[in-house]
Design an enzyme around this catalytic site. Sequence first.
Site, PDB file in Angstrom:
ATOM      1  CG  HIS A   6      -1.885  -1.169   1.498  1.00  0.00           C
ATOM      2  ND1 HIS A   6      -3.084  -1.315   0.918  1.00  0.00           N
ATOM      3  CD2 HIS A   6      -1.290  -2.310   1.982  1.00  0.00           C
ATOM      4  CE1 HIS A   6      -3.173  -2.707   1.057  1.00  0.00           C
ATOM      5  NE2 HIS A   6      -2.650  -3.234   1.851  1.00  0.00           N
TER       6      HIS A   6
ATOM      7  CB  SER B 166      13.270  22.879 -14.826  1.00  0.00           C
ATOM      8  OG  SER B 166      12.532  24.031 -14.691  1.00  0.00           O
TER       9      SER B 166
ATOM     10  CE  LYS C 253      11.740  19.606 -10.543  1.00  0.00           C
ATOM     11  NZ  LYS C 253      10.806  19.986 -11.120  1.00  0.00           N
TER      12      LYS C 253
ATOM     13  CD  GLU D 167       9.216  12.686 -15.306  1.00  0.00           C
ATOM     14  OE1 GLU D 167       8.205  13.260 -15.007  1.00  0.00           O
ATOM     15  OE2 GLU D 167      10.468  13.026 -15.357  1.00  0.00           O
TER      16      GLU D 167
END
Length: 467
Positions: A160, A281, A287, A294
């Site tokens: 979970h 970024s 970043k 992804e």
Amino acid sequence: MSQATNQSWGGRFSEPTDAFVARFTASVNFDQRLARQDIQGSIAHATMLAGVGVLTDEERDAIINGLTEIQGEIERGEFQWSVPLEDVHMNIEARLTDKIGITGKKLHTGRSRNDQVATDIRLFMRDEIDVIDVELTRLREGMIELAEREADTIMPGFTHLQTAQPVTFGHHLLAWQEMLARDHERLLDCRKRVNVMPLGSAALAGTTYPIDRHVTAELLGFDRPAENSLDAVSDRDFAIEFTSFASILLMHLSRMSEELVLWTSAQFNFIDLPDRFCTGSSIMPQKKNPDVPELVRGKTGRVYGHLMALLTLMKSQPLAYNKDNQEDKEPLFDAVDTVRDCLKAFADMVPAIEPKKDSMYEAARRGFSTATDLADYLVRKGVAFRDAHEIVGLSVAYGLKTKKDLSEMTLEELKQFSDIIEQDVFEVLTLEGSVAARNHIGGTAPDQVRAAANRAREALVALKGVS
Ligand code: ARG
């Protein structure tokens, strides 16, 4: 005959094809990707035809030389693809006739574009499966090696997405590897059904020429000729099978990607990915984004889409060939490219994963991950499991209140919940003790992970041996 009417079948037509219809029905813009396989199939077909006396040896040689030259023109980018010529098959045949004259027109004896295209796609799929096999092997090898290196590295295991029990990072990686092992079996199993030859089925019913399909199959490296001509020209379930494999594989890669993305976040902070697999970024200078996982996660959607497209394409098609089947290529090509590239990205990236061991260890120490070990300890001392569960639940509630992990409590504190607890409890409350105790096949103990890595390597060798 009008210029806009196709020279291969224009004979019975009294007006040229509508210009839009010609473009609408043409496939050459995408099926030219099958050129190499188309030429390979034609060379085998001509060789067989000469073998059975339908072509002379001189005709065969003229055809083979012409096709070999055309192959060169295509590779050098000199070949002029023509949309009015519809598809890769008729483009190549027309060029052959330009080059060698009437003999070029004899190549199509005893075959149809229906068995030709089905043969080309199967040859193409076989080639691509072999490339994908290499990338998948490389990924699995890298993963097994990393797992072995990280057999002792402790991290929290989750259910979970809540801390559950400590596991070893090597064990987690070998879980991924098991998923890939099943995918690999599916791929090589699919190859068996791909490697069957439609050629000789002609349009749908076979041909009146004395062809020898065993010879053609042998020349093309097929395991055997397809049994039934109607089935062979219309079957595309091998393509559905491949995209099913691809969908399941991408589903697995998306799960791994999701974990990699989570683990690189500051909140988890479990791993680092080298800069070469990340991007920055344009607005936030701090970043470093895990773009590769992804993107793999995102590409899963297009492969699922291709599976749906192919299933729907084949649904309710009557025997035998239907033009619908021309729509098989773009989904299949894109599925092949996507799978190959995602595997390459993963095979390059996985060995470069840098685990942040201290941070993983610290995370495993939080969240009462050895609570089950305390319960098992009590059971070994004669407490019924349900009672043990209750005792540990109360200890955890106390730990939450006092902000102490179980291993940080004193013996006196633990004894409030059960006086059966003795000094030896601290051996099971450590993370090392917890993982080492799960010492059976399939368990997370470091020794088991090392043994499992060896077995995984053997299984990989055995799989490749039978294929
Ligand atoms: N371009 C066609 C395809 O991809 C080739 C077969 C066409 N056959 C036909 N009878 N029109 O399926």
